[in-house]
Design an enzyme around this catalytic site. Structure first.
Site, PDB file in Angstrom:
ATOM      1  N   HIS A   1     -17.385  35.043  -2.440  1.00  0.00           N
ATOM      2  CA  HIS A   1     -17.756  33.871  -1.657  1.00  0.00           C
ATOM      3  C   HIS A   1     -16.993  32.694  -2.221  1.00  0.00           C
ATOM      4  CE1 HIS A   1     -20.136  30.751   0.235  1.00  0.00           C
ATOM      5  NE2 HIS A   1     -20.798  31.655   0.922  1.00  0.00           N
TER       6      HIS A   1
ATOM      7  N   ARG B   1     -20.440  23.587   4.563  1.00  0.00           N
ATOM      8  CA  ARG B   1     -19.224  23.379   5.361  1.00  0.00           C
ATOM      9  C   ARG B   1     -19.542  23.394   6.854  1.00  0.00           C
ATOM     10  NH1 ARG B   1     -16.241  28.025   3.721  1.00  0.00           N
ATOM     11  NH2 ARG B   1     -18.016  28.551   2.416  1.00  0.00           N
TER      12      ARG B   1
END
Ligand SMILES: Cc1cc2nc3c(=O)[nH]c(=O)nc-3n(C[C@H](O)[C@H](O)[C@H](O)COP(=O)(O)OP(=O)(O)OC[C@H]3O[C@@H](n4cnc5c(N)ncnc54)[C@H](O)[C@@H]3O)c2cc1C
Ligand code: SF4
Ligand code: SF4
Ligand code: FES
Lengths: 636, 260
Positions: free
Chosen positions: A249, A269
């Site tokens: 990740h 995000r």
């Protein structure tokens, strides 16, 4: 001969995360007496940590969404290596699985018209993730847990016994799947609290044990992720698929050291957060690969407009699939443009008002405040890649979740392979758990029903039970010079991190295999003190077998695949090769098991994937397929 | 002994033993910058006490496994930073007091699972198919707050009704599960009433709401910052009172009804 308690069940589910609980609910609702067994307390499985959401094309926020779009996104994310039938079932069934949760009491965040709200995530064309703030996994686990309690309440009304038809054995560990000939016959377990052994006999066993991250040093995964289910399947004779694909990740915490690896959700995000290097540059614009060029914004202005108007703008490249973002961060740090503690900056403070951040990302706010003294509403976070998810896993039949070659053994959730191809999109795991958890429970119940008659029920012979008990007790009988399991574990984690991590090279992987061999020899002498009651040293000594086996699979497959694709990046073979598209790497156990601990345990086989069904291929433009499919596939 | 410039040696006293009994043991152990109490317990396991029993899972304050009492205060070990203590201080870790000890820092929390089973589940509304549920955000906010609960059971541990009163356990669900009753009661689509189930009344009659004298100790220890007392227990009490328990309210309702 060990005196070991035995109980009979129809279906045994190993694991109480999203996949295991959904499987258990289905099996019990289809009439099977079902036992669930898990290492942690009920309600605390790893799924509880999931943050961002569950992907399902309900189309609540953008009505253009449907299963075909979700299917396409999933295949693109996985670089077309996905077991396409799984991706199809997943995309079709995910909305029903989410809506069903509401009827069991789940409370998702809402849209203004009262429907389930959906958020943007990397690789998903439309806002698609059903969520509850950034604690979606907790909602999922709690809802399934409470559904199980509801079924138990129902059984109590009928029989006076909550556990008559559905029982949770919490804080117990399975160390072996037991067999009768080639068929599954049950599982061998120990109770963590007392160290007592017991056997659950059942004609159908569902493995839903989650992932393998604890073989790596920097990981977002918890102690449960020692690859038990992967190893249990191998030891029972069922092969694993594509174990080279591991998702790093892009955004894990990097500071302070004790929290290094803890996840920073992608929703940061999705909700507007941006990545910057030490020069303040939004570097992701430089890392859009050619296969994705048309789909991502080329300027910051366009990317920013996309949050408001998705019809007329393209998404910002911060929302590329995870493998792309993780590699980009890695390159920036290597190029000397990293943050003070070896990551990059993830900033939401300059993008959203403080109250909005606190409302949308409450646990991130909390996590940084409490663990790093960072106020994310006022300053950027420092983040870097962390080992997060394994795309590889037990090879299964797409429709039934049955493993290959071991009748009665099923697998679902992160432990199963195929669904996500070479890279998983965020949010596609929680939906995977529900879709295939249900399918595994359903087919396990049917298998059990077909073997219900006493004559057909596989039997567990005493010799297997004795052997499993002896294996589990071995760490108490280690000779002089016993190895400390904690030390072995740390060395394993360091080796995997350094040598089979996010960027891979042939020589290093050879070296890793050598180290694994040496560690296997030493692990055979792992010893522990004390007694069997709640003894973490002993538990770890037993988990080492599984981690070593799984690590061998990862290193072998990663060495074999001479290309870069999704969660497998070779510095020495940097491009994606179309000829590798139709190739699965399958790990079989070496049979019989070699007596010498230094000898390899895994045999790697290349297998051609089943051709993608034409109507599914027709969902893509020809120009796109040309980028992925091997020459001969295009003419088929 | 310390390896880095920022490290130091800390003194710990940790309860070791089992159901038969036990004692506080002294340890001296290295601490580095940014560490939490659970890191220190893990370092002890790896270097001095391999069989020290402790429960944990996520190490990120999300699963509610690592509950213990640190210097007498119920807390999550993974969310308690070492920097909250002075370097001179001896830090004492003991198992949750309200529950029977299994070994070392691990307790038998089955009380909570028993109580969970005693609260009737969500009742889905008749006539609404899956996918047809419509609820406004403002109407789910309150129940969502309660669903943030990670079941660490710190509130259950601290509540004086059961903390030192084993005898009250049978009748009292504890703050966590009274809050669960409130959560379902405030769920906009819960159809319990259609089945003749009055959640407010059961809170009082079956789950021991009356034992709670709103001291708010549960709220103080909740790592999720849920306002258990103010938002769940007091409203539940008020509504229970509304209904029939308070003779004045009852009388009032009779009188007003007669008027119109
Ligand atoms: C921090 C974090 C955030 C994430 N966020 C998201 C997200 O937003 N969306 C998304 O889709 N995915 C997310 N993921 C991924 C997703 O959470 C996991 O892939 C998923 O929860 C795995 O579920 P599972 O049911 O397969 O296994 P788990 O939930 O891990 O459960 C495994 C179970 O198996 C049991 N078990 C293991 N070994 C044994 C054994 N030997 N004997 C008995 N029991 C055993 C364990 O005790 C546990 O009960 C996230 C992952 C992490 C780490
Ligand atoms: S407010 Fe009530 S439930 Fe909470 S600690 Fe006090 S008495 Fe217990
Ligand atoms: S209400 Fe708070 S203190 Fe109580 S169990 Fe839940 S999270 Fe823990
Ligand atoms: S380990 Fe999960 S809350 Fe502490």
């Amino acid at each position: 001969m060990a005196q070991v308690d035995r109980q009979q069940w129809d279906v045994v589910v190993v694991g109480a995360g999203g996949a295991g609980l959904r499987a258990a609910i289905e099996a019990r609702e289809r009439g099977a007496r079902t036992a669930v067994i898990c290492k942690s307390l009920f309600g605390k499985a790893h799924t509880v940590m999931a943050e961002g959401g569950i992907a399902a094309s309900m189309g609540n926020v953008n009505s253009a969404d449907n299963w075909q779009v979700h299917f396409r996104d999933t295949m693109r994310g996985g670089k077309f290596l996905n077991q396409w039938r799984m991706a199809e079932l997943h995309a079709k069934e995910a909305p029903d699985r989410v809506w069903e949760l509401e009827t069991w009491g789940a409370l998702f965040d809402r849209t203004p018209d009262g429907k389930i709200s959906q958020r943007n995530f990397g690789g998903h064309e439309y806002p698609r993730l059903a969520h509850v703030g950034d604690r979606t996994g907790l909602e999922l686990i709690r809802t399934l847990q409470q559904k199980i309690v509801q079924l138990q309440q129902q059984d109590f009304k009928e029989s006076g016994d909550h556990e008559a038809r559905l029982k949770i054995f919490q804080e117990c560990t399975v160390t072996r799947v037991l067999k009768d000939g080639d068929k599954v016959a049950g599982v061998f377990c120990y109770e963590r609290e007392s160290g007592r052994f017991f056997v659950l006999e059942a004609p159908a066993v569902v493995l839903a044990t989650g992932g393998i991250g604890k073989s790596f040093k920097t990981t977002s995964n918890s102690w449960e992720y020692t690859g038990d289910g992967h190893a249990l399947a191998l030891l029972a004779g069922a092969p694993l698929l594509n174990m080279e694909f591991i998702q790093f990740h892009p955004t894990g915490m990097v500071w302070p050291p004790s929290v290094k690896g803890i996840l920073v959700t992608e929703s940061v995000r999705g909700d507007g957060g941006v990545l910057r290097n030490s020069e303040g540059k939004r570097f992701m614009f430089d890392y859009v690969p050619s296969v994705f060029k048309e789909k991502y914004a080329e300027t910051e202005e366009e990317g920013d407009r996309w949050y408001e108007d998705q019809e007329h703008n393209r998404r910002p490249p911060e929302l590329l699939p995870r493998d792309e973002v993780a590699r980009a961060i890695n390159s920036e740090v290597k190029a000397g443009r990293g943050s003070p503690h070896g990551g990059v900056f993830l900033d939401v403070s300059s993008r959203l008002p403080a109250e909005v951040i606190k409302r949308k990302l409450p646990s991130m706010y909390h996590q940084f405040k409490e663990l790093a003294d960072v106020d994310i509403t006022a300053e950027p976070m420092e983040v870097g890649p962390t080992c997060h998810y394994v795309m590889g896993g037990i090879a299964v039949d797409s429709d039934t979740a049955a493993t290959v070659g071991v009748p009665g053994l099923f697998a679902a959730g992160e432990v199963a392979g195929g669904m996500h191809g070479s890279n998983r999109l965020g949010g596609n795991s929680l939906s995977d758990l529900l879709v295939f958890g249900r399918r595994a429970g359903w087919h396990a119940a049917e298998h059990a029903a077909a073997h219900a008659a006493t004559a057909d029920r596989p039997a567990v012979d005493q010799a297997q039970v004795d052997a499993a008990a002896a294996e589990a007790l071995a760490p108490f009988h280690a000779e002089d010079g016993a190895e400390n399991p904690y030390t072995l574990h740390q060395e394993l984690q360091q080796s995997m991190n350094d040598l089979v991590g996010i960027i891979r090279r042939e020589g290093e992987m050879q070296q890793a295999l050598g180290r694994l061999r040496a560690l296997r020899v030493r692990a055979a002498r792992a010893g522990v003190e004390g007694h069997r009651q709640f003894n973490p040293g002993w538990h770890l000594a037993l988990d080492l077998r599984n981690m070593l086996l799984v690590s061998e699979c990862v290193a072998k497959a990663a060495l074999e695949r001479t290309e870069s694709r999704g969660g497998h990046t070779r510095e020495d073979c940097p491009s994606m090769e179309r000829e590798w598209r139709p190739v699965n790497l399958v790990c079989h156990p070496v049979d019989p098991v070699p007596a010498d601990p230094a000898a390899d345990r895994i045999r790697l086989v290349r297998r051609r994937t089943e051709p993608i069904r034409p109507d599914l291929l027709a969902l893509f433009e020809k120009e796109e397929l040309v980028k992925y499919l091997a020459e001969e596939e295009l003419y088929e | 002994m310390t390896a880095t410039g920022t490290g130091y040696d800390a003194r710990f006293r940790i309860w070791r033993g089992d159901a038969e009994g036990g004692e506080l043991r002294d340890f001296t152990v290295e601490v580095h910058e940014g560490e939490v109490v659970l890191d220190i317990v893990h370092r002890l396991q790896a270097t001095q006490a391999a069989d020290l029993a402790v429960r944990w899972n996520c190490k990120a304050g999300k699963c509610g496994s690592c509950s213990a009492e640190i210097n007498g205060r119920p807390r999550l070990m993974c969310m308690t930073r070492m920097s909250t203590f002075s370097r001179e201080e001896t830090i004492t870790i003991t198992p949750l007091r309200a529950f029977p000890v299994v070994r070392d820092l691990v307790t038998d929390v089955s009380f909570n699972y028993t109580k969970a089973r005693e609260v009737p589940a969500f009742v889905p509304p008749q006539g609404l198919a899956p996918g047809e549920y419509r609820m406004q955000q403002v109407d789910v906010d309150r129940s969502q707050e309660f669903r943030k609960c990670i079941e660490c059971f710190l509130c259950q541990d601290t509540c004086h009704v059961v903390r030192d009163h084993e005898e009250n356990k049978a009748a009292f669900a504890g703050p966590r599960f009274l809050m669960r009753v409130a959560e379902l009661d405030m769920h906009p689509l819960d159809a319990a009433e259609s089945e003749g189930l009055d959640r407010k009344r059961t809170a009082q009659e079956e789950h021991g709401l009356g034992y709670c004298n709103i001291t708010k100790c549960c709220t103080e220890v909740c790592p999720e910052g849920i306002k258990i007392t103010d938002n769940a227990l007091i409203p539940l009490k008020e509504r229970a009172v509304d209904r029939k328990y308070d003779p004045l309210v009852w009388l009032g309702s009779k009188i007003s009804r007669r008027r119109d």
